[in-house]
Enzyme design. Structure first.
Site, PDB file in Angstrom:
ATOM      1  N   ASP A   1      54.558  74.683  63.483  1.00  0.00           N
ATOM      2  CA  ASP A   1      53.361  73.850  63.590  1.00  0.00           C
ATOM      3  C   ASP A   1      53.721  72.549  64.283  1.00  0.00           C
ATOM      4  OD1 ASP A   1      54.932  73.112  61.416  1.00  0.00           O
ATOM      5  OD2 ASP A   1      53.404  73.572  59.936  1.00  0.00           O
TER       6      ASP A   1
ATOM      7  N   GLU B   1      47.369  71.247  59.596  1.00  0.00           N
ATOM      8  CA  GLU B   1      46.952  70.384  58.495  1.00  0.00           C
ATOM      9  C   GLU B   1      45.442  70.325  58.283  1.00  0.00           C
ATOM     10  OE1 GLU B   1      48.854  69.029  56.377  1.00  0.00           O
ATOM     11  OE2 GLU B   1      50.838  68.865  57.278  1.00  0.00           O
TER      12      GLU B   1
END
Length: 377
Positions: A69, A128
């Site tokens: 990520d 997120e």
């Protein structure tokens, strides 16, 4: 050879919110293009701020995937580091700068020779906030590059450098964001009979919703229902017209998540009806499904690291933290694991500072595992 410390520190200074990782994307592309120049067995695709790097195997019958990520968090950094965030109100407080650096190091190693099997590196945005893995999958970003097996890691501050921790089942909880508004009728505190108090209804709701965990959830399975924010009213002598609550559901199975959502909705609707209020309820799970490791692949990975010198392999219990890699693992079998970074501060803390000694360790040890996976017969 890449300078891992420089890369990590460069990335640490430019944290960006999900789907807005423009500087991060440009930085990653510069490094990736430098590594892959003139290699005819590598292709690159982009999806918004995401990047896919596909290494074609010489005689493939499967594709192995490695996912990282790339987004940061809306946190004001307090580390005091010389290379602290230069983006106001943004921080890599969840270690994604470490994740990206490891991925680039693994990519560099993987490019030293064409592997037998295909190898996909996914640099995924918006872990997120928007479940970027789900967005990419649903938008067809993978195409014919979708892996047969997917792997990924997450740093963990309370484990020391050299620790790798995972299990053969659920590693992360599935999460669901809850937003709820009760709307009644405001009025003067002296005339409650002429108003309809949303704050009292919200108080009853907060109390009753606790019974989901205590009376509806199997105590062996466990669940979390937390409301961390309640906003209602304006002053002491005015009855609140609206009450807004913001919370989260966390469970270790998707079945339990759906049950918890169902009971929460029923309680909210019952409260609204009994107090004659309007209700606006939003349950947003999106791609934040439980991270469920494939038992056989997890066993293989654990056996591999168990035999590696310098690795402390830990069979760890599930955590109630969320991770959108759960969505991709619901589509492709695979494994996620924790990597120790030995920080006194937790993930999402403004002083979270991982030990950079974890970088060469991870690149060496995980590189060996990926080499084994892409070259096995």
């Amino acid at each position: 050879m890449l300078d891992y410390l420089k890369i990590r520190r460069d990335l640490h200074q430019i944290p960006e919110i999900g789907l807005e990782e423009y500087k991060t994307h440009a930085y990653l592309m510069q490094v990736i293009e430098g590594l892959t120049a003139d290699l005819d067995f590598v292709e690159i695709r982009t999806w918004r701020t995401g990047i896919l790097v596909f290494i074609k195997g010489s005689s493939p019958y499967k594709t192995i995937g490695w996912r990282t990520d790339i987004d940061g968090l809306p946190i004001v950094e307090e580390t005091g580091l010389d290379f602290a965030s230069t983006h106001e109100g943004r921080m890599h407080a969840c270690g994604h700068d470490m994740h990206m650096t490891v991925a680039l190091g693994l990519l560099e190693q993987a490019l030293s020779a064409q592997p037998n099997h295909n190898l996909l590196f996914l640099f995924q945005p918006a872990e997120e906030n928007e479940a970027g893995g789900m967005l990419m999958y649903e938008d067809g970003a993978f195409g014919d590059w979708l892996p047969d097996e997917f792997y990924g890691l997450h740093v963990r501050p309370d484990l020391k450098v050299g620790d790798i921790a995972t299990n053969r089942g659920t590693l992360f909880a599935g999460t669901c964001e809850v937003k709820l508004t009760f709307k009644g009728k405001g009025g003067h505190a002296a005339f409650p009979h002429e108003a309809n108090d949303a704050l009292i209804a919200a108080s009853y709701f907060i109390t009753q919703v606790q019974t989901i965990v205590s009376r509806n959830v199997d105590p062996i399975e466990g669940a979390v229902v937390t409301f961390g924010s309640l906003h209602a009213g304006t002053t002491n002598n005015v009855i609140a017209e609206t009450a807004f609550l913001h919370g989260t559901i966390r469970t270790l199975t998707q079945e339990m998540n759906l049950l918890t959502q169902k009971r929460l909705r029923e309680i909210a609707e019952g409260i609204a009806q009994s107090f004659d209020l309007e209700l606006d309820l939003e349950l947003k799970q999106g791609g934040y499904l439980p991270v469920e490791n494939h038992p056989d692949l997890a066993g293989e990975l654990m056996d591999f690291f168990q035999k590696e010198d310098g690795v402390e392999l830990i069979d760890i219990a599930p955590a109630m933290t969320g991770e959108d890699f759960g969505y991709l693992l619901s589509k492709v079998k695979g494994v996620m694991f924790w990597m120790g970074v030995d920080s006194p501060y937790a993930l999402h803390h403004p002083k979270m500072t991982p030990d950079e000694a974890a970088l060469p360790f991870a690149i060496e040890k995980i590189g060996k595992f990926l080499d084994y996976k892409v070259n096995e017969r």
